[in-house]
Scaffold this motif. Structure first.
Motif, short mmCIF file in Angstrom:
data_model
loop_
_atom_site.label_atom_id
_atom_site.label_comp_id
_atom_site.label_asym_id
_atom_site.label_seq_id
_atom_site.Cartn_x
_atom_site.Cartn_y
_atom_site.Cartn_z
N LEU A 1 11.60 -9.71 -4.76
CA LEU A 1 12.51 -9.84 -5.90
C LEU A 1 11.79 -9.51 -7.21
O LEU A 1 12.35 -8.87 -8.11
N GLY A 2 10.53 -9.94 -7.31
CA GLY A 2 9.75 -9.61 -8.50
C GLY A 2 9.54 -8.11 -8.64
O GLY A 2 9.63 -7.57 -9.75
N MET A 3 9.27 -7.42 -7.53
CA MET A 3 9.10 -5.97 -7.58
C MET A 3 10.39 -5.28 -8.01
O MET A 3 10.38 -4.28 -8.72
N ALA A 4 11.53 -5.82 -7.56
CA ALA A 4 12.82 -5.23 -7.93
C ALA A 4 13.09 -5.37 -9.43
O ALA A 4 13.80 -4.53 -10.02
N LEU A 5 12.52 -6.40 -10.04
CA LEU A 5 12.80 -6.66 -11.46
C LEU A 5 11.80 -5.98 -12.41
O LEU A 5 12.01 -5.98 -13.62
N LEU A 6 10.73 -5.41 -11.87
CA LEU A 6 9.75 -4.75 -12.73
C LEU A 6 10.36 -3.56 -13.44
O LEU A 6 11.18 -2.82 -12.88
N ALA A 7 9.96 -3.36 -14.69
CA ALA A 7 10.49 -2.26 -15.50
C ALA A 7 9.40 -1.77 -16.45
O ALA A 7 8.42 -2.48 -16.70
N PRO A 8 9.57 -0.56 -16.99
CA PRO A 8 8.56 -0.04 -17.93
C PRO A 8 8.46 -0.93 -19.16
O PRO A 8 9.41 -1.62 -19.54
N GLY A 9 7.30 -0.92 -19.78
CA GLY A 9 7.09 -1.70 -20.99
C GLY A 9 5.68 -1.50 -21.50
O GLY A 9 4.98 -0.56 -21.09
N ARG A 10 5.26 -2.37 -22.40
CA ARG A 10 3.89 -2.31 -22.89
C ARG A 10 2.92 -2.52 -21.74
O ARG A 10 3.14 -3.35 -20.86
N ALA B 1 15.29 -0.21 -7.21
CA ALA B 1 15.19 -1.63 -6.86
C ALA B 1 15.70 -1.91 -5.44
O ALA B 1 15.43 -2.99 -4.90
N LEU B 2 16.43 -0.95 -4.83
CA LEU B 2 17.11 -1.24 -3.57
C LEU B 2 16.15 -1.59 -2.41
O LEU B 2 16.43 -2.54 -1.65
N PRO B 3 15.03 -0.85 -2.22
CA PRO B 3 14.14 -1.25 -1.12
C PRO B 3 13.66 -2.70 -1.22
O PRO B 3 13.58 -3.41 -0.21
N TRP B 4 13.40 -3.14 -2.45
CA TRP B 4 12.87 -4.49 -2.64
C TRP B 4 13.95 -5.54 -2.43
O TRP B 4 13.67 -6.61 -1.88
N GLY C 1 0.81 -1.22 0.00
CA GLY C 1 0.00 0.00 0.00
C GLY C 1 0.83 1.25 0.00
O GLY C 1 0.46 2.27 -0.61
N LEU C 2 1.99 1.23 0.68
CA LEU C 2 2.82 2.42 0.79
C LEU C 2 3.56 2.74 -0.50
O LEU C 2 3.62 3.89 -0.95
N ALA C 3 4.14 1.72 -1.12
CA ALA C 3 5.07 1.95 -2.23
C ALA C 3 4.46 1.77 -3.61
O ALA C 3 5.00 2.30 -4.59
N LEU C 4 3.36 1.04 -3.72
CA LEU C 4 2.83 0.73 -5.05
C LEU C 4 2.50 1.98 -5.88
O LEU C 4 2.81 2.01 -7.08
N PRO C 5 1.86 3.01 -5.31
CA PRO C 5 1.58 4.20 -6.14
C PRO C 5 2.84 4.80 -6.76
O PRO C 5 2.84 5.19 -7.93
N THR C 6 3.92 4.86 -5.98
CA THR C 6 5.18 5.41 -6.50
C THR C 6 5.76 4.51 -7.57
O THR C 6 6.25 4.98 -8.61
N VAL C 7 5.72 3.21 -7.36
CA VAL C 7 6.27 2.27 -8.33
C VAL C 7 5.50 2.35 -9.65
O VAL C 7 6.10 2.41 -10.73
N VAL C 8 4.17 2.39 -9.57
CA VAL C 8 3.35 2.43 -10.78
C VAL C 8 3.61 3.70 -11.58
O VAL C 8 3.79 3.66 -12.80
N LEU C 9 3.65 4.83 -10.91
CA LEU C 9 3.77 6.11 -11.62
C LEU C 9 5.20 6.43 -12.02
O LEU C 9 5.46 6.87 -13.14
N SER C 10 6.16 6.21 -11.11
CA SER C 10 7.53 6.66 -11.35
C SER C 10 8.43 5.60 -11.98
O SER C 10 9.32 5.94 -12.76
N VAL C 11 8.22 4.33 -11.63
CA VAL C 11 9.09 3.27 -12.15
C VAL C 11 8.49 2.64 -13.40
O VAL C 11 9.16 2.54 -14.44
#
Length: 440
Positions: free
Chosen positions: A330-339, A409-412, A269-279
């Motif tokens: 680990l999966g969150m650390a590997l997420l990257a922009p794409g389609r 990726a460091l927090p994850w 809940g804390l980090a997902l909004p930042t990950v979705v928008l910024s990462v």
């Protein structure tokens, strides 16, 4: 010949008071879900307090409530959990009703202190109340367990683990429904609607308090013997009782491990909004969809998962949960922009790992802590255990922002490492915990 036992739904508690307790938890969570997303916006709309001062007042109110659980734990052991839970809900009802009438800094602070104290009292007593309900549910089955019919009735009694699972699902359902209702409030935008939310939250807490006070019976506070080396904690009260607790090194280690798990559980809940928008550079609706799906799965699956995991060692259930959280991080650390389609599939897939871990951790951890407590000291033990969530909630924002400012990726990666290490520590700790606490 005895008649066939009446068929009961597999997820129905045995006692009317038990069902009332679960209903009260749903109503209580509904009140929280209605107001929690609006807390800052509410005061900005209806008071003259500036944002910076408002944040300071709310933080100070919560800080003043931090020592409250220490005294609550002693009261729970002496009086039982039910009166403390009722008092907590009434405090929150008064506080939320006051929110609709405050306009200045002093009023906001006073009402916030009432709510903050109520929240601390609630979380310091509600898990003991659930454990007492679980024991009473099982005891009622045992009292009537004669012959084949009695054995069938006893076999349908919920374990403590199942009780905590169902309670977790009930709370999540209430929070989700309240959050959806809050979305309608934001869309409406009128001051009167915001005030109505405060009144609705107050009503929810008042109804929950009445349900528990009137319908939920006081538990029989019979004492049974425990191992002599841990039973010493049952006698002393107050500060002396806490000193004995703090010398219980296995329980201290369990609480420290749970701080890692609590920190992990807050990261979605804390980090997902930042990950979705910024990462991931994905649209904002993806955050809402993922969080809603997570809440829905927890609300629906908590009961069946709790019924099926109760047969396993609680420590082993927590090991599986920490393994799932390791994979999720680990999966969150590997997420990257794409389609967008690929991003959605990958994000949903890793979030399912988080959801599975949460379904396993919530009941097993609390049931283990409750069972590890000596007789007469469960209130104090569970109060100290709940501080793991308090510490995690304080540390989580700084943990994420400080590490993410270095690398996304460091927090994850750090979170994955903490959970991986916890697995080995937990397996070693298993041998030092009371054997009776490991299974329901």
């Amino acid at each position: 010949m005895s008649s066939h036992p009446t068929t009961r739904p597999p997820f129905a508690p045995r006692r009317r008071g038990s069902a009332a307790l679960l209903t009260a938890l749903v109503v209580d969570s509904l009140g929280n879900g209605l107001f929690l997303p609006l807390s800052l916006v509410f005061f900005l709309r209806l008071t003259d307090v500036p944002l910076a001062q408002l944040g300071l007042l709310l933080t100070l109110a919560n800080a003043l409530a931090l020592p409250v659980p220490v005294g609550v734990g002693v009261l729970v052991d002496r009086l039982g959990a039910r009166p403390l839970v009722v008092s907590a809900q009434l405090l929150q009802a008064v506080g939320f009703a006051a929110y609709a009438h405050v306009h200045g800094a002093v009023g906001v602070f006073a009402a916030s202190v009432l709510v903050a104290v109520g929240v601390r009292v609630f979380w310091s007593s509600v898990f003991t109340a659930i454990a007492e309900a679980a024991e009473a549910d099982g005891a009622d089955g045992a009292d009537g367990a004669d012959g084949a019919d009695g054995a069938a009735r006893l076999g349908r009694a919920w374990s403590t683990d199942t009780w905590f699972s169902v309670a977790n699902g009930a709370r999540t359902a209430g929070l989700a429904v309240g959050g959806l209702a809050t979305g309608l409030v934001i869309a409406d935008g009128r001051d009167g609607t915001y005030a109505a939310v405060a009144y609705a939250s107050a009503l929810c807490f008042a109804v929950a308090a009445v349900l528990i006070a009137v319908v939920v019976p006081s538990p029989r506070r019979a004492r049974t013997s425990r191992p002599a080396d841990r039973g010493a904690a049952a006698g002393p009260g107050g500060v002396t009782g806490y000193r004995v607790l703090l010398r219980d090194r296995p329980f201290a280690a369990l609480t420290a491990l749970n701080t890692v798990y609590a920190l992990t559980s807050m990261m979605l809940g804390l980090a997902l909004p930042t990950v979705v928008l910024s990462v991931l550079r994905a649209p904002g609706w993806l955050t809402a969809a993922v969080l809603a799906g997570n809440a829905l799965l927890i609300a629906v699956l908590s009961a069946p998962v709790g019924l099926r995991t109760a047969r396993f060692r609680r420590t082993r259930v927590l090991v599986v949960a920490s393994g799932l959280w390791t994979a999720w991080a680990l999966g969150m650390a590997l997420l990257a922009p794409g389609r967008l389609g690929v991003v959605v599939v990958l994000l949903v897939s890793v979030t399912l790992l988080f959801t599975a871990a949460e379904l396993l951790h919530a009941p097993a951890s609390t049931a283990l802590a409750a069972a590890a407590a000596p007789e007469g000291a469960r209130g104090r033990y569970l109060t100290v255990f709940q501080y793991s969530f308090t510490v995690a909630s304080i540390a989580a924002p700084a943990f994420f922002t400080a590490l993410a400012s270095v690398a996304s990726a460091l927090p994850w990666l750090v979170l994955a490492g903490l959970n991986a290490v916890s697995t080995g520590v937990l397996l070693r700790l298993e041998r030092r915990l009371p054997p009776a606490s490991l299974r329901g």
